[in-house]
Structure formats: structure tokens, C-alpha cells
Design a protein around this motif. Sequence first.
Motif, PDB file in Angstrom:
ATOM      1  N   ARG A  54      -5.164 -61.038 -40.691  1.00 46.50           N
ATOM      2  CA  ARG A  54      -4.738 -60.821 -42.519  1.00 46.50           C
ATOM      3  C   ARG A  54      -5.397 -61.644 -43.451  1.00 46.50           C
ATOM      4  O   ARG A  54      -5.351 -63.018 -43.136  1.00 46.50           O
ATOM      5  N   GLY A  55      -5.656 -61.720 -44.781  1.00 48.18           N
ATOM      6  CA  GLY A  55      -6.483 -62.522 -45.639  1.00 48.18           C
ATOM      7  C   GLY A  55      -6.969 -62.727 -45.796  1.00 48.18           C
ATOM      8  O   GLY A  55      -8.168 -62.787 -45.087  1.00 48.18           O
ATOM      9  N   ARG A  56      -7.806 -62.732 -47.135  1.00 47.65           N
ATOM     10  CA  ARG A  56      -9.564 -62.996 -47.106  1.00 47.65           C
ATOM     11  C   ARG A  56     -10.743 -63.951 -46.140  1.00 47.65           C
ATOM     12  O   ARG A  56     -10.981 -63.723 -45.852  1.00 47.65           O
ATOM     13  N   ARG A  57      -9.284 -65.062 -46.440  1.00 49.81           N
ATOM     14  CA  ARG A  57      -9.764 -66.181 -46.444  1.00 49.81           C
ATOM     15  C   ARG A  57     -10.106 -66.210 -44.310  1.00 49.81           C
ATOM     16  O   ARG A  57     -11.151 -66.258 -44.244  1.00 49.81           O
ATOM     17  N   GLU A  58      -9.485 -65.486 -43.626  1.00 49.74           N
ATOM     18  CA  GLU A  58      -9.067 -65.721 -42.370  1.00 49.74           C
ATOM     19  C   GLU A  58      -9.982 -64.688 -41.527  1.00 49.74           C
ATOM     20  O   GLU A  58     -10.821 -64.772 -41.303  1.00 49.74           O
ATOM     21  N   VAL A  59     -10.676 -63.271 -43.158  1.00 48.64           N
ATOM     22  CA  VAL A  59     -11.014 -62.664 -42.706  1.00 48.64           C
ATOM     23  C   VAL A  59     -12.739 -62.702 -42.424  1.00 48.64           C
ATOM     24  O   VAL A  59     -13.058 -62.451 -41.277  1.00 48.64           O
ATOM     25  N   LEU A  60     -12.946 -63.303 -43.676  1.00 49.88           N
ATOM     26  CA  LEU A  60     -14.248 -63.656 -44.164  1.00 49.88           C
ATOM     27  C   LEU A  60     -14.563 -64.904 -43.090  1.00 49.88           C
ATOM     28  O   LEU A  60     -15.704 -65.248 -42.353  1.00 49.88           O
ATOM     29  N   ARG A  61     -13.209 -66.120 -42.231  1.00 51.38           N
ATOM     30  CA  ARG A  61     -14.173 -67.247 -41.010  1.00 51.38           C
ATOM     31  C   ARG A  61     -13.968 -66.230 -40.445  1.00 51.38           C
ATOM     32  O   ARG A  61     -15.405 -66.643 -39.045  1.00 51.38           O
ATOM     33  N   SER A  62     -13.561 -65.032 -39.479  1.00 50.67           N
ATOM     34  CA  SER A  62     -13.650 -64.344 -38.560  1.00 50.67           C
ATOM     35  C   SER A  62     -15.040 -63.699 -38.321  1.00 50.67           C
ATOM     36  O   SER A  62     -15.829 -63.918 -37.236  1.00 50.67           O
ATOM     37  N   TYR A  63     -15.535 -63.988 -39.786  1.00 46.77           N
ATOM     38  CA  TYR A  63     -17.784 -62.627 -39.516  1.00 46.77           C
ATOM     39  C   TYR A  63     -18.216 -64.252 -39.686  1.00 46.77           C
ATOM     40  O   TYR A  63     -19.175 -64.436 -39.154  1.00 46.77           O
ATOM     41  N   ALA A  64     -17.898 -65.489 -40.273  1.00 46.31           N
ATOM     42  CA  ALA A  64     -18.386 -66.199 -40.020  1.00 46.31           C
ATOM     43  C   ALA A  64     -18.648 -67.111 -38.232  1.00 46.31           C
ATOM     44  O   ALA A  64     -20.129 -67.068 -37.532  1.00 46.31           O
ATOM     45  N   LEU A  65     -17.557 -66.688 -37.485  1.00 45.12           N
ATOM     46  CA  LEU A  65     -17.547 -66.998 -36.312  1.00 45.12           C
ATOM     47  C   LEU A  65     -18.379 -65.831 -35.698  1.00 45.12           C
ATOM     48  O   LEU A  65     -19.263 -66.286 -34.560  1.00 45.12           O
ATOM     49  N   ILE A  66     -18.427 -64.694 -35.648  1.00 42.65           N
ATOM     50  CA  ILE A  66     -19.080 -63.546 -35.149  1.00 42.65           C
ATOM     51  C   ILE A  66     -20.205 -63.788 -36.004  1.00 42.65           C
ATOM     52  O   ILE A  66     -21.172 -63.758 -34.532  1.00 42.65           O
ATOM     53  N   MET A  67     -21.077 -64.047 -36.885  1.00 45.66           N
ATOM     54  CA  MET A  67     -22.142 -64.174 -37.937  1.00 45.66           C
ATOM     55  C   MET A  67     -22.668 -65.137 -35.873  1.00 45.66           C
ATOM     56  O   MET A  67     -24.132 -65.550 -35.844  1.00 45.66           O
ATOM     57  N   ALA A  68     -22.589 -66.662 -36.598  1.00 48.41           N
ATOM     58  CA  ALA A  68     -22.490 -67.538 -35.440  1.00 48.41           C
ATOM     59  C   ALA A  68     -22.957 -67.103 -33.977  1.00 48.41           C
ATOM     60  O   ALA A  68     -23.514 -68.504 -33.842  1.00 48.41           O
ATOM     61  N   SER A  69     -22.193 -66.563 -33.284  1.00 42.36           N
ATOM     62  CA  SER A  69     -22.302 -66.454 -32.047  1.00 42.36           C
ATOM     63  C   SER A  69     -23.242 -65.531 -31.922  1.00 42.36           C
ATOM     64  O   SER A  69     -22.683 -64.086 -30.485  1.00 42.36           O
ATOM     65  N   THR A  70     -23.970 -63.941 -32.969  1.00 45.33           N
ATOM     66  CA  THR A  70     -24.825 -63.320 -32.590  1.00 45.33           C
ATOM     67  C   THR A  70     -25.890 -63.297 -32.732  1.00 45.33           C
ATOM     68  O   THR A  70     -26.066 -63.550 -33.614  1.00 45.33           O
ATOM     69  N   GLU A  71     -26.425 -63.088 -31.764  1.00 52.19           N
ATOM     70  CA  GLU A  71     -28.423 -63.486 -32.783  1.00 52.19           C
ATOM     71  C   GLU A  71     -28.593 -62.324 -32.685  1.00 52.19           C
ATOM     72  O   GLU A  71     -29.712 -62.922 -33.796  1.00 52.19           O
ATOM     73  N   TYR A  72     -28.353 -61.198 -32.502  1.00 47.78           N
ATOM     74  CA  TYR A  72     -28.879 -59.860 -33.068  1.00 47.78           C
ATOM     75  C   TYR A  72     -28.102 -59.074 -33.518  1.00 47.78           C
ATOM     76  O   TYR A  72     -27.357 -58.419 -31.809  1.00 47.78           O
ATOM     77  N   ILE A  73     -27.974 -58.024 -34.500  1.00 51.59           N
ATOM     78  CA  ILE A  73     -27.028 -56.713 -34.712  1.00 51.59           C
ATOM     79  C   ILE A  73     -27.092 -55.817 -35.375  1.00 51.59           C
ATOM     80  O   ILE A  73     -28.038 -56.544 -36.294  1.00 51.59           O
ATOM     81  N   GLN A  74     -27.876 -54.852 -34.786  1.00 52.55           N
ATOM     82  CA  GLN A  74     -27.771 -53.704 -35.577  1.00 52.55           C
ATOM     83  C   GLN A  74     -26.571 -52.413 -35.789  1.00 52.55           C
ATOM     84  O   GLN A  74     -26.389 -52.167 -34.854  1.00 52.55           O
ATOM     85  N   PHE A  75     -26.764 -52.214 -37.084  1.00 51.24           N
ATOM     86  CA  PHE A  75     -25.766 -51.047 -37.442  1.00 51.24           C
ATOM     87  C   PHE A  75     -26.277 -49.473 -37.365  1.00 51.24           C
ATOM     88  O   PHE A  75     -26.561 -49.281 -38.576  1.00 51.24           O
ATOM     89  N   PHE A  76     -25.991 -48.965 -36.249  1.00 52.15           N
ATOM     90  CA  PHE A  76     -26.628 -47.162 -36.445  1.00 52.15           C
ATOM     91  C   PHE A  76     -25.373 -46.493 -37.247  1.00 52.15           C
ATOM     92  O   PHE A  76     -24.922 -45.964 -35.824  1.00 52.15           O
ATOM     93  N   LEU A  77     -24.891 -45.859 -38.400  1.00 49.16           N
ATOM     94  CA  LEU A  77     -23.598 -44.786 -39.174  1.00 49.16           C
ATOM     95  C   LEU A  77     -24.047 -43.890 -38.591  1.00 49.16           C
ATOM     96  O   LEU A  77     -25.322 -43.605 -39.160  1.00 49.16           O
ATOM     97  N   THR A  78     -22.726 -43.398 -38.137  1.00 45.03           N
ATOM     98  CA  THR A  78     -22.982 -41.526 -38.108  1.00 45.03           C
ATOM     99  C   THR A  78     -22.036 -41.616 -38.291  1.00 45.03           C
ATOM    100  O   THR A  78     -20.578 -42.083 -37.999  1.00 45.03           O
ATOM    101  N   ASP A  79     -21.672 -39.735 -38.437  1.00 49.67           N
ATOM    102  CA  ASP A  79     -20.467 -39.171 -38.178  1.00 49.67           C
ATOM    103  C   ASP A  79     -19.376 -40.267 -40.330  1.00 49.67           C
ATOM    104  O   ASP A  79     -18.421 -39.972 -40.400  1.00 49.67           O
ATOM    105  N   VAL A  80     -20.016 -40.328 -41.233  1.00 50.07           N
ATOM    106  CA  VAL A  80     -19.773 -41.080 -42.465  1.00 50.07           C
ATOM    107  C   VAL A  80     -19.135 -40.310 -42.853  1.00 50.07           C
ATOM    108  O   VAL A  80     -19.504 -39.014 -43.205  1.00 50.07           O
ATOM    109  N   GLU A  81     -17.760 -40.413 -43.809  1.00 48.46           N
ATOM    110  CA  GLU A  81     -16.977 -39.443 -44.330  1.00 48.46           C
ATOM    111  C   GLU A  81     -16.560 -40.262 -45.417  1.00 48.46           C
ATOM    112  O   GLU A  81     -16.157 -41.354 -44.808  1.00 48.46           O
ATOM    113  N   VAL A  82     -16.626 -39.909 -47.069  1.00 49.25           N
ATOM    114  CA  VAL A  82     -15.831 -40.447 -47.643  1.00 49.25           C
ATOM    115  C   VAL A  82     -14.820 -40.252 -47.966  1.00 49.25           C
ATOM    116  O   VAL A  82     -14.814 -38.681 -48.540  1.00 49.25           O
ATOM    117  N   ALA A  83     -13.574 -40.861 -48.588  1.00 51.14           N
ATOM    118  CA  ALA A  83     -12.639 -39.605 -49.113  1.00 51.14           C
ATOM    119  C   ALA A  83     -12.414 -40.729 -50.273  1.00 51.14           C
ATOM    120  O   ALA A  83     -11.703 -41.867 -50.339  1.00 51.14           O
TER     121      ALA A  83
END
Length: 163
Positions: A54-83
Motif C-alpha cells: 500500500r502507498g504509492r512509494r511502496e508500490v513503485l519500489r516494488s516495481y523498481a525491484l521487479i524491473m531490476a531483477s527481470t532480464e526480460y518480460i513481455q505481456f500479451f493481454l487477452t480478455d480485456v474488459e473495461v468498465a
Amino acid sequence: MSPTTAEARAVEAANQAFYDAVETSDLDALEAIVLTGPLAESVSVVHPGWPVLRGRREVLRSYALIMASTEYIQFFLTDVEVAVDGDTALVTCTENILTGGPAEEDGSAGSLVGGLVVATNVFRRTPEGWRLWVHHGSPVLADDEESDDGPGAGPGAAGDPDE
């Protein structure tokens, strides 16, 4: 184009910008899409297998950690529903994720692993556009042989004649 359709497309574009930022390890772009202001402390994320952050700072920190430890990632989004309802929008989708380890010594791509995550993303309308408020990702653990009757429909389920 009706206002609802235009709003939904704007939300879908914001959703895609979120995934693009993670794919490219662009923390600046991610910071631009995550909600700021009075609701910044209510921003939350649930990464698969992680506790709620919780909290913007903690959320962004988690993504920074993921980005630093992930060599490659690609998302193929399916079943996208928007309301869209007023200043809040809900996006549900399936993240078909392809990740990879470090490159081999010869420069070729490292091993690739695929996975499925179902995600719920909540966006909030701001003067700057739609901003990510909540991201919740849950791994899909069912295999391809699961019954069409849905989760829990296997042997021993309520009403199963094989009980």
C-alpha cells in the motif's frame, strides 16, 4: 464515437501504458501512470504470491525491484474488459506473460518461461488523465485439463456423483 466509448478507449490506453512501462523497465513512465495526490497513499498492488503493498512509494519500489531483477518480460493481454463509472474505471484482463533469464554467453536469448495471470486494474480519472490506482494480479494455477464446469468442479465437488 460516444463519450463512453471514448472514455473506455482512454482507459484501455492507460492500461496499455502501464504494461508498456513494466515491459521496458521504464520507471519514469510507470511513475507517470500511477496515481498521485490525495489518494496516493491508497494506491495498492498485489503481485502474484506477494502480500498487499500500500502507498504509492511502496508500490513503485516494488516495481523498481521487479524491473531490476527481470532480464526480460513481455505481456500479451487477452480478455480485456473495461468498465467506466464516473471518475473510476475497472479493467480486467489475462496477462499472458513471457519472461526470460540472462542472455547466454554466445549472446543468444536466455531461457524463456510463460505464465498466466488474471489481473484487475482500477484507474482514477485525474486532470492529467487516467491513473492507475490498484493493480491485483493472481496466477492462473489450473491446467488445460480442467473441467469446463469451472473451478472446484472436479471430483469431490458438491453435487459430484463420484463423491
